[in-house]
Design a protein around this motif. Structure first.
Motif, short mmCIF file in Angstrom:
data_model
loop_
_atom_site.label_atom_id
_atom_site.label_comp_id
_atom_site.label_asym_id
_atom_site.label_seq_id
_atom_site.Cartn_x
_atom_site.Cartn_y
_atom_site.Cartn_z
N PHE A 118 0.86 -1.18 0.00
CA PHE A 118 0.00 0.00 0.00
C PHE A 118 0.90 1.24 0.00
N SER A 119 1.02 1.85 -1.17
CA SER A 119 1.83 3.05 -1.32
C SER A 119 0.92 4.27 -1.36
N SER A 120 1.37 5.33 -1.98
CA SER A 120 0.61 6.59 -1.99
C SER A 120 0.77 7.31 -3.31
N THR A 121 -0.28 8.00 -3.75
CA THR A 121 -0.18 8.80 -4.97
C THR A 121 0.76 9.99 -4.77
N SER A 122 1.17 10.24 -3.54
CA SER A 122 2.13 11.33 -3.29
C SER A 122 3.49 11.04 -3.91
N VAL A 123 3.74 9.80 -4.33
CA VAL A 123 5.02 9.49 -4.97
C VAL A 123 5.13 10.18 -6.33
N TYR A 124 4.00 10.63 -6.89
CA TYR A 124 4.04 11.33 -8.16
C TYR A 124 4.55 12.75 -8.01
N ASN A 125 4.59 13.24 -6.77
CA ASN A 125 5.04 14.61 -6.52
C ASN A 125 5.73 14.65 -5.16
N VAL A 126 6.90 14.03 -5.10
CA VAL A 126 7.60 13.86 -3.82
C VAL A 126 8.00 15.21 -3.25
N ARG A 127 7.49 15.51 -2.05
CA ARG A 127 7.81 16.79 -1.41
C ARG A 127 8.14 16.64 0.07
N GLY A 128 7.97 15.48 0.64
CA GLY A 128 8.23 15.30 2.06
C GLY A 128 8.81 13.94 2.35
N VAL A 129 9.09 13.68 3.62
CA VAL A 129 9.71 12.42 4.03
C VAL A 129 8.77 11.25 3.77
N TYR A 130 7.48 11.44 4.01
CA TYR A 130 6.52 10.34 3.82
C TYR A 130 6.50 9.86 2.37
N SER A 131 6.33 10.79 1.44
CA SER A 131 6.27 10.40 0.03
C SER A 131 7.61 9.87 -0.45
N LEU A 132 8.70 10.41 0.06
CA LEU A 132 10.03 9.92 -0.32
C LEU A 132 10.24 8.49 0.14
N SER A 133 9.85 8.20 1.38
CA SER A 133 10.02 6.84 1.90
C SER A 133 9.14 5.85 1.15
N LYS A 134 7.94 6.26 0.76
CA LYS A 134 7.06 5.39 -0.03
C LYS A 134 7.70 5.09 -1.38
N SER A 135 8.24 6.12 -2.02
CA SER A 135 8.87 5.94 -3.33
C SER A 135 10.08 5.02 -3.23
N MET A 136 10.91 5.22 -2.22
CA MET A 136 12.09 4.38 -2.04
C MET A 136 11.71 2.94 -1.76
N LEU A 137 10.67 2.74 -0.94
CA LEU A 137 10.28 1.39 -0.60
C LEU A 137 9.65 0.68 -1.80
N GLU A 138 8.92 1.43 -2.64
CA GLU A 138 8.39 0.82 -3.87
C GLU A 138 9.52 0.17 -4.66
N ASP A 139 10.59 0.93 -4.89
CA ASP A 139 11.71 0.41 -5.68
C ASP A 139 12.38 -0.77 -4.98
N ALA A 140 12.56 -0.64 -3.67
CA ALA A 140 13.22 -1.71 -2.93
C ALA A 140 12.40 -3.00 -2.94
N LEU A 141 11.08 -2.87 -2.81
CA LEU A 141 10.21 -4.05 -2.81
C LEU A 141 10.15 -4.69 -4.19
N ARG A 142 10.14 -3.88 -5.24
CA ARG A 142 10.14 -4.45 -6.59
C ARG A 142 11.39 -5.31 -6.81
#
Length: 286
Positions: A118-142
């Motif tokens: 369960f990620s977040s649409t905020s990864v499309y416009n990374v501006r904070g720690v939450y969206s950044l961590s979601k984006s990084m974890l997406e890549d790591a999990l893939r």
């Protein structure tokens, strides 16, 4: 599509979305295993899970977990939501939100048959720690799931609202202020667009994606993003009040435009409209 009894591991079961997902899966006959840093389940989850394991991604070792069953479906929701600029907190978050989940998968790789993040649409416009961590974890999990040949889906969820939402959530604050006769204070331009998803739409969508064994990215959001002023006006219409909201930081415009065509096409995803969702939310808050 077979919906027989499956063993479902859920992290973040005590969160807003996690509680709805736990209840939804259990009521559909799934064997629900919850992993949480909280020692006890919240009262509204009593009797709605099969196993409760206490686990802190930042401190505990996955080797200490004693899962006797294989995991058919692993739903990972656990995340730190608050923002921070404190260096020590950032280090802790990196361990708990990124390193911890990867270590867990590495330990349970022989048991996990499918994973849904369960990620977040905020990864499309990374501006904070939450969206950044979601984006990084997406890549790591893939990379991790690919390495271990675990089918993987990523649900990018927009701003969630609905009955039971946290009091700090924007729509909760808007409703609470307007019911109290206050003017909502909003930190952006009134025409800045946001995408909101009703809480009751998420678990059924995840259930469909997982049970169809679909992989890849899915946006779980409403059909259209709306101006903040429309959200306020919709709430006012349901409460039968009028207001002149306070908008500040007008230069801050973070529009969230989301394409849900894949979810609509592959699982017939039909999100609840804003007016219906707001109406049910206000009714429950009353």
């Amino acid at each position: 599509m077979s919906t027989g009894k499956k063993v479902c591991l859920i992290t973040g079961a005590t969160g807003f979305v996690g509680q709805y997902l736990t209840k939804y899966l259990y009521e559909r006959g799934q064997y629900v295993v919850c992993l949480s840093w909280q020692e006890h389940a919240p009262k509204n989850l009593y009797g709605l899970y099969n196993e409760w394991h206490v686990y802190d991604f930042a401190k505990d070792s996955p080797e200490d977990l004693n899962f006797k069953k294989n995991i058919d479906h692993f739903y990972h929701l656990s995340a730190t939501v608050s923002e921070t600029q404190d260096l020590n907190q950032l280090k802790e978050r990196y361990i708990s939100d990124i390193v911890g989940p990867i270590n867990l998968i590495d330990s349970l790789k022989e048991k996990i048959a499918y994973m849904c993040f369960f990620s977040s649409t905020s990864v499309y416009n990374v501006r904070g720690v939450y969206s950044l961590s979601k984006s990084m974890l997406e890549d790591a999990l893939r990379m991790t799931t690919k390495r271990y040949n675990i089918p993987f889906s990523c649900l990018r969820i927009s701003s969630v609202y609905g009955p039971g939402m946290p009091e700090k959530a924007a729509i909760y604050r808007f409703i609470d202020d307007l019911k109290s006769g206050k003017r909502p204070s909003i930190g952006c331009d009134k025409h800045c667009k946001r995408n909101y998803i009703f809480i009751k739409d998420i678990a059924p969508a995840a259930f469909e994606i997982v049970y169809k064994n679909l992989t890849g990215d899915f946006n779980i959001a409403s059909r259209e993003s709306v101006d903040i002023i429309k959200v306020i006006n919709t709430i006012c219409a349901h409460l039968n009040v009028k207001t002149d909201s306070i908008f500040y930081d007008a230069e801050k415009q973070i529009d969230t435009i989301v394409d849900i065509s894949r979810a609509a096409g592959e699982i017939n995803f039909q999100p609840t409209g804003l007016e219906c969702g707001i109406g049910e939310t206000i009714e429950c808050m009353s």
